[in-house]
Scaffold this active site. Structure first.
Site, PDB file in Angstrom:
ATOM      1  N   ALA B 127      23.435  13.132  17.565  1.00 20.12           N
ATOM      2  CA  ALA B 127      22.394  13.000  18.588  1.00 20.12           C
ATOM      3  C   ALA B 127      22.771  13.713  19.876  1.00 20.12           C
ATOM      4  N   GLU B 130      17.850  16.522  23.790  1.00 21.65           N
ATOM      5  CA  GLU B 130      16.990  15.622  24.572  1.00 21.65           C
ATOM      6  C   GLU B 130      15.705  16.358  24.936  1.00 21.65           C
ATOM      7  N   ALA B 133      16.670  18.897  27.318  1.00 16.05           N
ATOM      8  CA  ALA B 133      17.918  19.613  27.041  1.00 16.05           C
ATOM      9  C   ALA B 133      17.944  20.014  25.576  1.00 16.05           C
ATOM     10  N   ARG B 269       2.881  38.362 -13.861  1.00 17.47           N
ATOM     11  CA  ARG B 269       1.537  38.499 -13.318  1.00 17.47           C
ATOM     12  C   ARG B 269       0.963  39.885 -13.599  1.00 17.47           C
ATOM     13  N   GLY B 340       0.338  36.117  -4.057  1.00 14.03           N
ATOM     14  CA  GLY B 340      -1.089  36.198  -3.730  1.00 14.03           C
ATOM     15  C   GLY B 340      -1.620  34.827  -3.340  1.00 14.03           C
ATOM     16  N   GLY B 341      -2.834  34.524  -3.751  1.00 14.88           N
ATOM     17  CA  GLY B 341      -3.454  33.242  -3.410  1.00 14.88           C
ATOM     18  C   GLY B 341      -2.641  32.031  -3.867  1.00 14.88           C
ATOM     19  N   GLU B 364      20.461  24.227  15.862  1.00 24.78           N
ATOM     20  CA  GLU B 364      21.879  24.618  15.917  1.00 24.78           C
ATOM     21  C   GLU B 364      22.075  26.001  16.534  1.00 24.78           C
TER      22      GLU B 364
HETATM   23  C1  LIG Z   1      14.532  20.349  11.624  1.00 27.86           C
HETATM   24  C2  LIG Z   1      15.296  20.125  12.893  1.00 27.86           C
HETATM   25  C3  LIG Z   1      16.394  19.284  12.890  1.00 27.86           C
HETATM   26  C4  LIG Z   1      17.096  19.043  14.062  1.00 27.86           C
HETATM   27  N1  LIG Z   1      18.149  18.161  14.018  1.00 27.86           N
HETATM   28  C5  LIG Z   1      18.816  17.885  15.161  1.00 27.86           C
HETATM   29  C6  LIG Z   1      19.869  16.915  15.146  1.00 27.86           C
HETATM   30  O1  LIG Z   1      20.180  16.329  14.115  1.00 27.86           O
HETATM   31  N2  LIG Z   1      20.497  16.627  16.307  1.00 27.86           N
HETATM   32  C7  LIG Z   1      20.174  17.249  17.473  1.00 27.86           C
HETATM   33  O2  LIG Z   1      20.790  16.941  18.473  1.00 27.86           O
HETATM   34  N3  LIG Z   1      19.171  18.160  17.532  1.00 27.86           N
HETATM   35  C8  LIG Z   1      18.481  18.493  16.403  1.00 27.86           C
HETATM   36  N4  LIG Z   1      17.439  19.406  16.437  1.00 27.86           N
HETATM   37  C9  LIG Z   1      17.028  19.974  17.721  1.00 27.86           C
HETATM   38  C10 LIG Z   1      17.409  21.430  17.935  1.00 27.86           C
HETATM   39  O3  LIG Z   1      18.772  21.620  17.884  1.00 27.86           O
HETATM   40  C11 LIG Z   1      16.816  21.899  19.281  1.00 27.86           C
HETATM   41  O4  LIG Z   1      15.435  21.785  19.172  1.00 27.86           O
HETATM   42  C12 LIG Z   1      17.225  23.298  19.619  1.00 27.86           C
HETATM   43  O5  LIG Z   1      18.461  23.259  20.239  1.00 27.86           O
HETATM   44  C13 LIG Z   1      16.241  24.047  20.534  1.00 27.86           C
HETATM   45  O6  LIG Z   1      15.865  23.294  21.638  1.00 27.86           O
HETATM   46  P1  LIG Z   1      14.335  23.149  22.081  1.00 27.86           P
HETATM   47  O7  LIG Z   1      13.570  22.796  20.874  1.00 27.86           O
HETATM   48  O8  LIG Z   1      14.307  22.218  23.198  1.00 27.86           O
HETATM   49  O9  LIG Z   1      13.899  24.586  22.500  1.00 27.86           O
HETATM   50  P2  LIG Z   1      14.103  25.250  23.990  1.00 27.86           P
HETATM   51  O10 LIG Z   1      15.523  25.135  24.369  1.00 27.86           O
HETATM   52  O11 LIG Z   1      13.075  24.705  24.883  1.00 27.86           O
HETATM   53  O12 LIG Z   1      13.802  26.735  23.649  1.00 27.86           O
HETATM   54  C14 LIG Z   1      12.495  27.294  23.624  1.00 27.86           C
HETATM   55  C15 LIG Z   1      12.617  28.777  23.412  1.00 27.86           C
HETATM   56  O13 LIG Z   1      13.273  29.377  24.522  1.00 27.86           O
HETATM   57  C16 LIG Z   1      14.381  30.121  24.088  1.00 27.86           C
HETATM   58  N5  LIG Z   1      15.412  30.110  25.106  1.00 27.86           N
HETATM   59  C17 LIG Z   1      15.996  29.034  25.665  1.00 27.86           C
HETATM   60  N6  LIG Z   1      16.903  29.431  26.551  1.00 27.86           N
HETATM   61  C18 LIG Z   1      16.913  30.778  26.546  1.00 27.86           C
HETATM   62  C19 LIG Z   1      17.673  31.766  27.251  1.00 27.86           C
HETATM   63  N7  LIG Z   1      18.591  31.447  28.136  1.00 27.86           N
HETATM   64  N8  LIG Z   1      17.398  33.056  26.985  1.00 27.86           N
HETATM   65  C20 LIG Z   1      16.474  33.399  26.072  1.00 27.86           C
HETATM   66  N9  LIG Z   1      15.742  32.514  25.400  1.00 27.86           N
HETATM   67  C21 LIG Z   1      15.972  31.202  25.633  1.00 27.86           C
HETATM   68  C22 LIG Z   1      14.798  29.480  22.804  1.00 27.86           C
HETATM   69  O14 LIG Z   1      15.538  30.353  21.985  1.00 27.86           O
HETATM   70  C23 LIG Z   1      13.461  29.145  22.204  1.00 27.86           C
HETATM   71  O15 LIG Z   1      12.914  30.287  21.609  1.00 27.86           O
HETATM   72  C24 LIG Z   1      16.718  19.665  15.270  1.00 27.86           C
HETATM   73  C25 LIG Z   1      15.613  20.516  15.251  1.00 27.86           C
HETATM   74  C26 LIG Z   1      14.899  20.742  14.089  1.00 27.86           C
HETATM   75  C27 LIG Z   1      13.726  21.639  14.119  1.00 27.86           C
HETATM   76  C1  LIG Z   2      -7.992  31.138   2.203  1.00 29.89           C
HETATM   77  C2  LIG Z   2      -8.492  31.799   0.961  1.00 29.89           C
HETATM   78  C3  LIG Z   2      -9.857  31.856   0.720  1.00 29.89           C
HETATM   79  C4  LIG Z   2     -10.341  32.438  -0.440  1.00 29.89           C
HETATM   80  N1  LIG Z   2     -11.682  32.416  -0.664  1.00 29.89           N
HETATM   81  C5  LIG Z   2     -12.155  32.889  -1.835  1.00 29.89           C
HETATM   82  C6  LIG Z   2     -13.514  32.762  -2.176  1.00 29.89           C
HETATM   83  O1  LIG Z   2     -14.307  32.194  -1.426  1.00 29.89           O
HETATM   84  N2  LIG Z   2     -13.946  33.235  -3.356  1.00 29.89           N
HETATM   85  C7  LIG Z   2     -13.098  33.847  -4.236  1.00 29.89           C
HETATM   86  O2  LIG Z   2     -13.530  34.262  -5.275  1.00 29.89           O
HETATM   87  N3  LIG Z   2     -11.770  33.980  -3.946  1.00 29.89           N
HETATM   88  C8  LIG Z   2     -11.289  33.514  -2.786  1.00 29.89           C
HETATM   89  N4  LIG Z   2      -9.947  33.619  -2.514  1.00 29.89           N
HETATM   90  C9  LIG Z   2      -9.052  34.276  -3.471  1.00 29.89           C
HETATM   91  C10 LIG Z   2      -8.542  35.620  -2.954  1.00 29.89           C
HETATM   92  O3  LIG Z   2      -9.583  36.526  -2.876  1.00 29.89           O
HETATM   93  C11 LIG Z   2      -7.414  36.122  -3.874  1.00 29.89           C
HETATM   94  O4  LIG Z   2      -6.347  35.202  -3.770  1.00 29.89           O
HETATM   95  C12 LIG Z   2      -6.935  37.505  -3.482  1.00 29.89           C
HETATM   96  O5  LIG Z   2      -7.904  38.444  -3.720  1.00 29.89           O
HETATM   97  C13 LIG Z   2      -5.659  37.916  -4.238  1.00 29.89           C
HETATM   98  O6  LIG Z   2      -5.779  37.710  -5.588  1.00 29.89           O
HETATM   99  P1  LIG Z   2      -4.643  36.922  -6.387  1.00 29.89           P
HETATM  100  O7  LIG Z   2      -4.357  35.691  -5.654  1.00 29.89           O
HETATM  101  O8  LIG Z   2      -5.061  36.805  -7.788  1.00 29.89           O
HETATM  102  O9  LIG Z   2      -3.387  37.865  -6.286  1.00 29.89           O
HETATM  103  P2  LIG Z   2      -3.014  39.056  -7.300  1.00 29.89           P
HETATM  104  O10 LIG Z   2      -4.143  39.978  -7.390  1.00 29.89           O
HETATM  105  O11 LIG Z   2      -2.464  38.475  -8.533  1.00 29.89           O
HETATM  106  O12 LIG Z   2      -1.863  39.762  -6.487  1.00 29.89           O
HETATM  107  C14 LIG Z   2      -0.506  39.365  -6.561  1.00 29.89           C
HETATM  108  C15 LIG Z   2       0.294  40.322  -5.689  1.00 29.89           C
HETATM  109  O13 LIG Z   2       0.233  41.631  -6.265  1.00 29.89           O
HETATM  110  C16 LIG Z   2      -0.251  42.556  -5.319  1.00 29.89           C
HETATM  111  N5  LIG Z   2      -1.011  43.598  -5.995  1.00 29.89           N
HETATM  112  C17 LIG Z   2      -2.073  43.449  -6.820  1.00 29.89           C
HETATM  113  N6  LIG Z   2      -2.513  44.646  -7.224  1.00 29.89           N
HETATM  114  C18 LIG Z   2      -1.737  45.569  -6.627  1.00 29.89           C
HETATM  115  C19 LIG Z   2      -1.709  46.997  -6.636  1.00 29.89           C
HETATM  116  N7  LIG Z   2      -2.579  47.705  -7.331  1.00 29.89           N
HETATM  117  N8  LIG Z   2      -0.768  47.623  -5.901  1.00 29.89           N
HETATM  118  C20 LIG Z   2       0.120  46.906  -5.167  1.00 29.89           C
HETATM  119  N9  LIG Z   2       0.132  45.569  -5.130  1.00 29.89           N
HETATM  120  C21 LIG Z   2      -0.787  44.911  -5.849  1.00 29.89           C
HETATM  121  C22 LIG Z   2      -1.089  41.725  -4.377  1.00 29.89           C
HETATM  122  O14 LIG Z   2      -1.246  42.359  -3.131  1.00 29.89           O
HETATM  123  C23 LIG Z   2      -0.258  40.465  -4.279  1.00 29.89           C
HETATM  124  O15 LIG Z   2       0.796  40.653  -3.393  1.00 29.89           O
HETATM  125  C24 LIG Z   2      -9.451  33.024  -1.369  1.00 29.89           C
HETATM  126  C25 LIG Z   2      -8.075  32.978  -1.113  1.00 29.89           C
HETATM  127  C26 LIG Z   2      -7.590  32.362   0.023  1.00 29.89           C
HETATM  128  C27 LIG Z   2      -6.100  32.316   0.245  1.00 29.89           C
END
Ligand SMILES: Cc1cc2nc3c(=O)[nH]c(=O)nc-3n(C[C@H](O)[C@H](O)[C@H](O)COP(=O)(O)OP(=O)(O)OC[C@H]3O[C@@H](n4cnc5c(N)ncnc54)[C@H](O)[C@@H]3O)c2cc1C
Ligand SMILES: Cc1cc2nc3c(=O)[nH]c(=O)nc-3n(C[C@H](O)[C@H](O)[C@H](O)COP(=O)(O)OP(=O)(O)OC[C@H]3O[C@@H](n4cnc5c(N)ncnc54)[C@H](O)[C@@H]3O)c2cc1C
Lengths: 369, 393
Positions: B127, B130, B133, B269, B340-341, B364
């Site tokens: 912990a 904060e 902090a 695929r 893809g989807g 961290e």
């Molecule tokens: C899944 C998860 C588990 C965690 N577990 C723990 C735990 O077990 N114990 C614990 O004590 N904490 C834990 N934390 C907290 C974590 O370590 C802090 O959130 C972290 O140190 C960042 O602090 P903040 O979120 O307040 O971000 P901030 O410090 O507010 O930072 C905000 C942004 O500003 C940037 N920034 C800050 N200062 C600077 C600077 N001088 N220059 C440039 N950029 C800066 C940061 O990089 C960041 O992009 C956990 C967090 C997560 C997400």
């Molecule tokens: C939020 C959301 C809303 C949607 N709404 C609708 C909807 O209303 N109606 C509907 O019919 N569908 C809908 N879809 C489906 C969507 O149109 C398909 O998911 C999308 O067209 C991709 O098809 P797929 O998921 O089968 O991927 P695939 O076609 O299997 O593609 C897999 C991967 O291969 C790549 N790839 C495929 N062919 C090539 C190629 N020739 N060259 C290089 N890379 C290739 C793709 O870019 C992708 O990275 C929706 C999807 C989402 C996420």
């Protein structure tokens, strides 16, 4: 941050902002956190005139994308509903009747490559009978009709209008990440019989007949992505100013400043591409390549924007229900639907390789603003 | 330099795989996505001696050397993250939480607490963070004041992993007004202490037991001060130094899982007449994913190896953590794109991995903090050292 709008277009944006501040803001949590969008929400947006603005024939695309960006900035899920609406309306053309249509094109084994769909339509007497299973169908719950892509006997593909009340339809939600209010479903059509007048459009294996509608969907998703990026920027600015570490607002650190600069540049560049495509469309010029450029660029810029926004928020940005973490998840979908980023690049490359420098007139391609 | 894992390490990898398949993965599958600790997982990890490996024999462990083994810690985190993420976090949070006790505890404290840790009887939390902090941990405000035979703790800790599930909290608090880190001390606080309250459980982007802990006039015995007064921040930093490369290892594990799933899917695929691996767009993604994972893995084990040789690894561990978190994020992203989807649908491994890889770039020591550490060290010359030879020996 937008293309220079004329007075009328500015007024339309104002009208959208008014609707947002009076209606949409009150529903954002329900839509984005609980994932609930209802028929009442649809009615409200219809009454506000926004529905007509986005879907009507009177409005220019410059205005439409402007409206969509504003909606997306407030509620990405709600804005995303319009993608399917715009797409299906375009296919319906003069058969469009103002109702809610949901596109059912994609299948388990057929996404980017629709030519391998299995859903079939057979003519039995005066009816078409549809059988097959569609995946990822958006808004099945809200739709009055499905618009279904099926194979037809003469080896073509046809699009049918199917009432959601037709017998033999079963839907099943496919839970997903992000855009909580936009539901995806598997929709099974089991010997669904529909009248012969349900056939809307036939296309060949190249699916070129869908290019125009697909292009519109891309503009809509590009707007969605830009709205998401703008929301991410706004959230980031608030945090960067308010959060202090090491005795300074974190916005004083270049690490944070540069992220903000990059998001800002990206949004502006994406806007330029989007408005270029919209303008071409408004002039009845070919716009599909521009739409593909706008889509791939905006969605990838939005990816950077939401990633930076989470980082700027630190652990607060990772809280499941925080706005930035919602944006982080919702953005990801924009790179998939309306065709994947890979498919956009294929479209762009094909056009450029086939045309640029081949036909002299098109040498200035892309600088046509 | 020998890039291969030695026999003991290879045996460990084999054992992890067996235990994952037989015991840990089934527990994870049954548990699903929850934001609490799985005590079944704690028991299974303890039974299979995971918590014991870095703890000296004298305190119930299996470690015959007198120094914790960073390479093993990395192997365990990588393999668990790759095969069973629930086991990974259940393992690592308790290891980090109890590490300050191993570093600074009295014989009695070590016997008592590490005994309970190795047996899985007690789960630990670290912990430090904060509300005001985070990255700037030195500015923490929680206070501990000596009142007779007791320390009285007041303050609030946030984002504490295992909050609400831990039996023992290792708490960092200010004991004097000495400037900077000098006034910070470390305490062992048990969860049933009056005045310790888990005021919020938090839900993050990916499943994880985590919350906010508030101390209100929380009284603990004088003996629960850990190590020396005023050296608490040092213990925190030493613990994080030990664990930093292993965060990189966890990220490598996630990335490997993402690549394995994506490659398998891409082979199966079909689109446009064949498997999508026929497209360069997909081949190149897979190639980059693979290459970057190899690079990250080398950085991680290089840092761990140097640590095990007795070097300071501030630079190497920062580089490993920085790079591995970036790689994991890119790999999960591309892996999801390949699906893809389907990659967006709940139940798809990439949907979860995309969310799971994100937090490590913040905790961290965020990416920005690692950049600062590396940049500063480079410029002031403290990273240009002669210890490279040690590694080449
Ligand atoms: C899944 C998860 C588990 C965690 N577990 C723990 C735990 O077990 N114990 C614990 O004590 N904490 C834990 N934390 C907290 C974590 O370590 C802090 O959130 C972290 O140190 C960042 O602090 P903040 O979120 O307040 O971000 P901030 O410090 O507010 O930072 C905000 C942004 O500003 C940037 N920034 C800050 N200062 C600077 C600077 N001088 N220059 C440039 N950029 C800066 C940061 O990089 C960041 O992009 C956990 C967090 C997560 C997400
Ligand atoms: C939020 C959301 C809303 C949607 N709404 C609708 C909807 O209303 N109606 C509907 O019919 N569908 C809908 N879809 C489906 C969507 O149109 C398909 O998911 C999308 O067209 C991709 O098809 P797929 O998921 O089968 O991927 P695939 O076609 O299997 O593609 C897999 C991967 O291969 C790549 N790839 C495929 N062919 C090539 C190629 N020739 N060259 C290089 N890379 C290739 C793709 O870019 C992708 O990275 C929706 C999807 C989402 C996420």
């Amino acid at each position: 941050m937008s293309y220079e709008l004329n007075e009328h277009q500015i007024a339309q944006r104002q009208q959208t902002k008014k609707y947002i501040s009076e209606h949409l803001v009150n529903s954002v949590d329900r839509m984005e956190t609980e994932g609930v969008i209802t028929a009442d929400d649809i009615n409200a947006v219809k009454e506000s005139g926004i529905w007509e603005m986005v879907l009507g024939n009177e409005t220019e695309w410059i205005s439409k994308v402007t409206v969509l960006i504003e909606l997306a900035k407030t509620s990405p899920s709600f804005a995303s509903l319009f993608t399917d609406l715009i797409f299906t309306k375009s296919i319906l053309a003069n058969k469009y009747d103002g109702q809610f249509y949901s596109a059912a094109f994609v299948e388990e084994e057929a996404g980017s490559d629709l030519s391998v769909i299995q859903t079939e339509a057979r003519k039995i007497k005066n009816n078409w009978v549809l059988t097959g299973e569609k995946w990822f169908v958006a808004n099945a719950e809200l739709a009055d009709h499905y618009m279904v892509l099926a194979k037809t006997p003469d080896n073509t593909f046809s699009i049918f209008r199917v009432s959601n009340e037709a017998e033999g339809i079963i839907t099943q939600e496919q839970k997903k990440m992000g855009l909580e209010g936009l539901k995806l479903s598997k929709v099974m059509f089991n010997q669904v019989s529909i009248p012969s007048s349900s056939l809307i459009l036939s296309v060949d294996r190249s699916f070129e007949g869908l290019n125009y509608a697909n292009g519109l969907a891309k503009l809509s998703i590009s707007s969605l992505a830009i709205g998401i990026a703008e929301a991410a920027l706004e959230e980031s600015l608030v945090r960067a100013r308010a959060r202090e570490q090491f005795g300074n607002p974190i916005g004083d650190f270049q690490a944070i400043q540069f992220k903000i600069a990059d998001i800002t540049v990206g949004i502006n560049a994406a806007n330029t591409l989007l408005y270029l495509a919209a303008q071409k469309l408004d002039r009845n010029e070919e716009f599909e390549t521009e739409a593909a450029m706008a889509k791939v660029f905006s969605t990838e810029i939005a990816s950077k924007a939401v990633n930076h926004a989470v980082q700027i928020h630190g652990s607060h940005g990772l809280l499941n229900d925080s706005t930035v973490s919602q944006l982080y998840r919702s953005q990801r979908l924009t790179e998939i639907f309306g065709q994947t980023s890979e498919m956009q690049r294929i479209t762009i490359a094909k056009y450029v390789i086939d045309h640029i420098g081949v036909n002299e007139k098109e040498v200035n391609y892309g600088l046509s603003l | 330099m020998d890039y291969r894992f030695n026999e003991r390490e290879q045996a460990l990898i084999k054992k992890i795989k067996e235990v994952c398949e037989k015991q840990l993965i089934p527990i994870q599958e049954e548990f699903g996505e929850q934001d609490v600790l799985s005590f079944d997982m704690v028991r299974a990890l303890a039974e299979n001696d995971f918590y014991r490996r870095h703890i000296p024999v004298a305190y119930g462990g299996l470690n015959e050397a007198d120094q914790a083994n960073a390479t093993e810690l990395c192997i365990i985190r990588e393999e668990l993250a790759r095969q069973c993420p629930l086991a990974e976090s259940t393992y690592s949070v308790t290891c980090l939480g109890s590490f300050p006790i191993l570093l600074a505890g009295t014989e009695e404290q070590k016997k008592h607490y590490l005994g309970k840790m190795t047996s899985g009887e007690e789960v630990f939390a670290f912990a430090l963070t904060e509300p005001n902090a985070g990255s700037d941990a030195v500015s923490l405000q929680t206070t501990a004041k000596l009142d007779g035979n007791e320390w009285v703790i007041n303050g609030k800790k946030i984002f504490i992993s295992n909050a609400g599930d831990a039996g023992v909290y290792v708490v960092f608090a200010r004991t004097s007004d000495a400037p900077g880190s000098k006034g910070i001390s470390t305490f062992i606080v048990e969860d049933d202490n009056i005045g310790l309250e888990v005021t919020q459980r938090l839900k993050m982007i990916a499943p994880h037991p985590i919350g906010e802990v508030t101390f209100t006039n929380c009284r603990i015995p004088k003996e629960n001060l850990l190590g020396e007064e005023g050296r608490g921040f040092k213990y925190a930093m030493q613990s994080l130094d030990m664990f930093r490369s292993s965060v990189g290892a966890q990220q490598v594990g996630f990335a490997e899982a993402a690549l394995e799933h994506a490659a398998e899917y891409a082979r199966k695929r079909h689109a446009f007449g064949g498997p999508i691996t026929q497209f360069q767009a997909i081949q190149f993604k897979l190639a980059d994913m693979y290459t970057e994972i190899q690079a990250a893995k080398n950085l991680v084990y290089y840092a761990a190896h140097r640590k095990d040789l007795g070097n300071r690894v501030t630079k190497e561990a920062a580089i490993a953590k920085l790079y591995a978190t970036q790689v994991a994020q890119r790999v999960a992203y591309e892996g999801q794109q390949i699906f893809g989807g389907y990659g967006m649908i709940k139940g798809n491994p990439l949907e979860l991995l995309y969310r799971e890889v994100r937090p490590a770039a913040i905790y961290e020591g965020s990416t920005e903090i690692q950049h600062m550490v590396i940049g500063r060290g480079m410029i002031n010359g403290s990273f240009i050292d002669d210890s490279v030879e040690k590694v080449l020996l």
